[in-house]
Design an enzyme around this catalytic site. Structure first.
Site, PDB file in Angstrom:
ATOM      1  N   LEU A  65       0.830  -1.199   0.000  1.00 12.87           N
ATOM      2  CA  LEU A  65       0.000   0.000   0.000  1.00 12.87           C
ATOM      3  C   LEU A  65       0.868   1.253   0.000  1.00 12.87           C
ATOM      4  O   LEU A  65       1.822   1.342   0.795  1.00 12.87           O
ATOM      5  CB  LEU A  65      -0.911   0.003   1.228  1.00 12.87           C
ATOM      6  CG  LEU A  65      -1.607   1.321   1.587  1.00 12.87           C
ATOM      7  CD1 LEU A  65      -2.588   1.728   0.491  1.00 12.87           C
ATOM      8  CD2 LEU A  65      -2.326   1.192   2.930  1.00 12.87           C
ATOM      9  N   SER A  66       0.550   2.205  -0.858  1.00 13.94           N
ATOM     10  CA  SER A  66       1.183   3.520  -0.861  1.00 13.94           C
ATOM     11  C   SER A  66       2.698   3.395  -1.032  1.00 13.94           C
ATOM     12  O   SER A  66       3.161   2.909  -2.056  1.00 13.94           O
ATOM     13  CB  SER A  66       0.810   4.267   0.428  1.00 13.94           C
ATOM     14  OG  SER A  66       1.233   5.605   0.382  1.00 13.94           O
ATOM     15  N   ALA A  67       3.493   3.770  -0.038  1.00 16.47           N
ATOM     16  CA  ALA A  67       4.937   3.569  -0.130  1.00 16.47           C
ATOM     17  C   ALA A  67       5.249   2.091  -0.298  1.00 16.47           C
ATOM     18  O   ALA A  67       6.161   1.716  -1.037  1.00 16.47           O
ATOM     19  CB  ALA A  67       5.620   4.121   1.112  1.00 16.47           C
TER      20      ALA A  67
END
Length: 490
Positions: free
Chosen positions: A157-159
Site C-alpha cells: 500500500l502507498s509507499a
C-alpha cells in the site's frame, strides 16, 4: 556513528511515501518469537544480513502444506506490520487457501514516517538496501515452509505499493506476481526531492519509456514477467490516479500488449475492473478503479468469502481488494494453473492474405476441444477447427497472431510462437486531434525543453500543456505530421 546509520537518519526528513530490495542467503540460524500484541503474527530474527535494517514478521496457518504459495505484504507510511496483519485481510485467506504471509516492517530509524524507500536507489534496486532485506526474508521463508518458488507474490500500500513495483522490476525472477495499491510505477523517482512530484503527477512518459524503467532494473532478463494488479481510488489526493495509468502503461508495455483492455466489468464497491490479457489469453495486468475512494487499501468487512479486513486509518471500506488480488494470482486454486495444460499448437502459419483478411492454419492438439486465436494480444475467435480467417482488417497493416488449445474444462494451454500477417495494399493515413499533453501520452509526440515535437517529422507543436490542440496525421505508421488545416483518413 556508522556512516550508513547517519545516512538513514539524514534521509528521514518529511516525506509522504517510501520503499526497497537485495538478494542474500538467509542465515541458517534464526529465532522466531511472538510480536508484541500481534496475536498470530510472529517476529523472525536472524533471517539474513539485513542490509536494509528491516524487521521480519510472518503468519502461517497450522499444518501448512509444502509447495504452498508465499505472499509478501508491505505496509504504508506511518503503519506497522501488525496494522497490515490486522486490517488487510491477508490472514483470512492464508487460512482459507493455505499459504504463508511475510509482513516486512520498516521503522522511523529508516524514515521519519516509517515509509519504505521506493524513491532511493540505495534501497529499492537489485541487491541493495531494503529490497535486499525483503528478498532475504523470501529466501528464509521458502526454506522454513518449503514454499513453491514459482508462486511467490508481493503486495503493498502507498509507499509499500511503490516498493512493490520496484521489487517486481528488480526481481522478476523472484516474484510471480504483484499488487500495487495506491502506489507508484517502478523507478518513478530516484531521489527524495522527486518523490512528491511522482505522487501528485508522475512523469509524462510513453508506455515504452515506462517499460524501459522495468527492463533497466534487471538488464538482460528474458522473462517471464510478473502478473500485476493495480488498485486505485479515483479520489486519492495523496497518490494521484495518474500513477495507476502510468503503472498500467508500464506493465502492459513490459508484457508487449496494448493499453486497450481485453475486457472491462463492474465489481462491488463502485469498482471497475479492466483486464489486459497476454498473448495466450491469460490476464497479465488488471486495474481496479474504485470510484470515490481516497488514499488507502480497499477492504470489505464481513464474513463472506469475498469479504475481508477492518476499517482503520488508510483501510477504507469499499471492496475486499485482498480477495480479488488472491483470485487474480490463483491463490484460491491448488496447483499453479489448476493442473496440466495442453501444449502449444505447432505449425501456426499464414495461409493467405487479402487487403482486409488473413487466413491462418495450425496443427491439431490431442485433447483440444477448441482453440483461441489472439490478434495483437486480444482474443478474436474460438474456432473448433484448426483454421481461421480473420476479416475486417486494414490494408497494408501487419498483425501478430498466436493460438492456444483449450481443453474440455475451458482451460487454455500454452500459446504458440507468434506469426505475422501483413495485409495487401497500402495502409490509409490516420488522423488524431488532441491536446499536446494527450498526444505525448498516446505516444504520437515527445517533449524536449518544455515543447512538444511530432514523432517522425519532428515538427514543433508548441508548449507541453493541455491548452494547445493539434491534429496529427500518421502516414506511414509511426510518422506524424501536423495537419491542422485538414486531415483526410485513407
Amino acid at each position: 556513528m556508522h556512516p550508513s546509520t547517519l545516512r538513514r537518519l539524514l534521509r528521514s526528513v518529511a516525506t509522504t511515501a517510501a520503499l526497497v530490495l537485495v538478494t542474500a542467503t538467509p542465515s541458517t540460524v534464526a529465532a522466531v518469537q511472538p510480536a508484541a500484541a500481534a496475536g498470530g503474527l510472529q517476529q523472525v530474527t536472524g533471517f539474513g544480513s539485513n542490509p536494509g535494517n528491516l524487521r521480519m514478521y510472518e503468519y502461517a496457518p497450522a499444518n501448512l502444506s509444502a509447495d504452498a504459495p508465499l505472499v509478501i505484504a508491505l505496509h504504508g507510511c506511518t503503519q506497522t506490520a501488525d496494522d497490515y496483519y490486522t486490517n488487510s485481510g491477508w490472514p483470512k485467506y492464508a487460512d482459507l487457501w493455505g499459504f504463508a504471509v511475510v509482513f516486512p516492517q520498516t521503522t522511523s530509524a529508516n524514515n521519519a514516517l516509517s515509509c519504505f524507500g521506493w524513491f532511493d536507489p540505495s534501497e529499492d534496486t537489485r541487491g541493495r538496501g531494503e529490497a535486499a532485506s525483503i528478498v532475504q526474508m523470501v529466501e528464509y521463508a521458502k526454506q522454513q515452509y518449503g514454499s513453491d518458488a514459482r508462486r511467490v507474490y508481493v503486495t503493498g500500500l502507498s509507499a509499500g505499493g511503490g516498493m512493490t513495483a520496484d521489487l517486481l522490476a528488480a526481481y522478476p525472477d523472484v516474484f510471480a506476481g504483484g499488487s500495487v495499491a495506491s502506489g507508484l510505477p517502478a523507478q518513478c523517482a530516484t531521489s527524495q526531492s522527486a518523490a512528491s512530484g511522482c505522487q501528485t503527477g508522475p512523469q509524462k512518459l510513453t508506455p515504452a519509456q515506462w517499460g524501459d524503467k522495468v527492463r533497466g532494473s534487471y538488464p538482460g532478463y528474458p522473462g517471464p514477467w510478473p502478473r500485476v494488479a493495480i488498485w486505485q481510488g479515483t479520489s486519492d489526493y495523496t497518490v494521484y490516479p495518474a500513477n495507476a495509468t502510468a503503472l498500467r502503461d508500464q506493465w502492459t508495455d513490459v508484457w508487449g500488449i496494448g493499453q486497450t483492455p481485453s475486457s472491462t466489468d463492474s465489481l462491488p464497491g463502485n469498482t471497475t475492473r479492466s483486464v489486459y490479457d497476454d498473448a495466450s489469453g491469460r490476464p497479465a495486468v488488471v486495474t481496479y478503479s474504485v470510484s470515490g475512494m481516497g488514499h488507502g487499501l480497499a477492504v470489505g468487512p464481513g464474513s463472506g468469502t469475498d469479504q475481508c479486513g477492518t476499517t482503520a486509518a488508510y483501510f477504507l471500506s469499499a471492496i475486499c481488494s485482498t480477495y480479488h488480488t488472491g483470485v487474480f494470482w490463483g491463490l484460491d486454486q491448488g496447483a499453479p494453473g489448476g493442473g496440466e495444460q495442453l501444449p502449444a499448437p505447432s505449425g501456426l502459419r499464414v495461409a493467405s492474405v487479402t487487403a482486409n483478411s488473413a487466413s491462418l492454419s495450425w496443427n491439431a492438439v490431442p485433447g483440444a476441444a477448441s482453440y483461441t486465436v489472439h490478434r495483437d494480444g486480444t482474443k478474436v475467435a474460438s474456432p473448433a477447427s484448426t483454421t481461421y480467417t480473420d476479416t475486417g482488417l486494414t490494408a497494408g497493416t501487419a498483425y501478430r497472431y498466436t493460438v492456444t488449445a483449450v481443453d474440455g474444462s475451458g482451460t487454455s494451454g500454452s500459446a504458440s510462437p507468434p506469426v505475422t500477417a501483413t495485409t495487401t495494399g497500402s495502409a490509409p493515413a490516420r488522423c488524431f486531434t488532441a491536446t499536446n499533453y494527450a498526444q505525448v501520452t498516446a505516444g504520437r509526440a515527445h517533449t524536449t525543453g518544455g515543447y512538444v515535437y511530432a514523432n517522425g517529422s519532428g515538427e514543433n507543436m508548441g508548449l507541453y500543456n493541455v491548452f494547445v490542440t493539434h491534429t496529427l496525421k500518421e502516414s506511414p505508421a509511426g510518422y506524424f505530421v501536423i495537419a491542422d488545416s485538414g486531415c483526410t483518413a485513407g
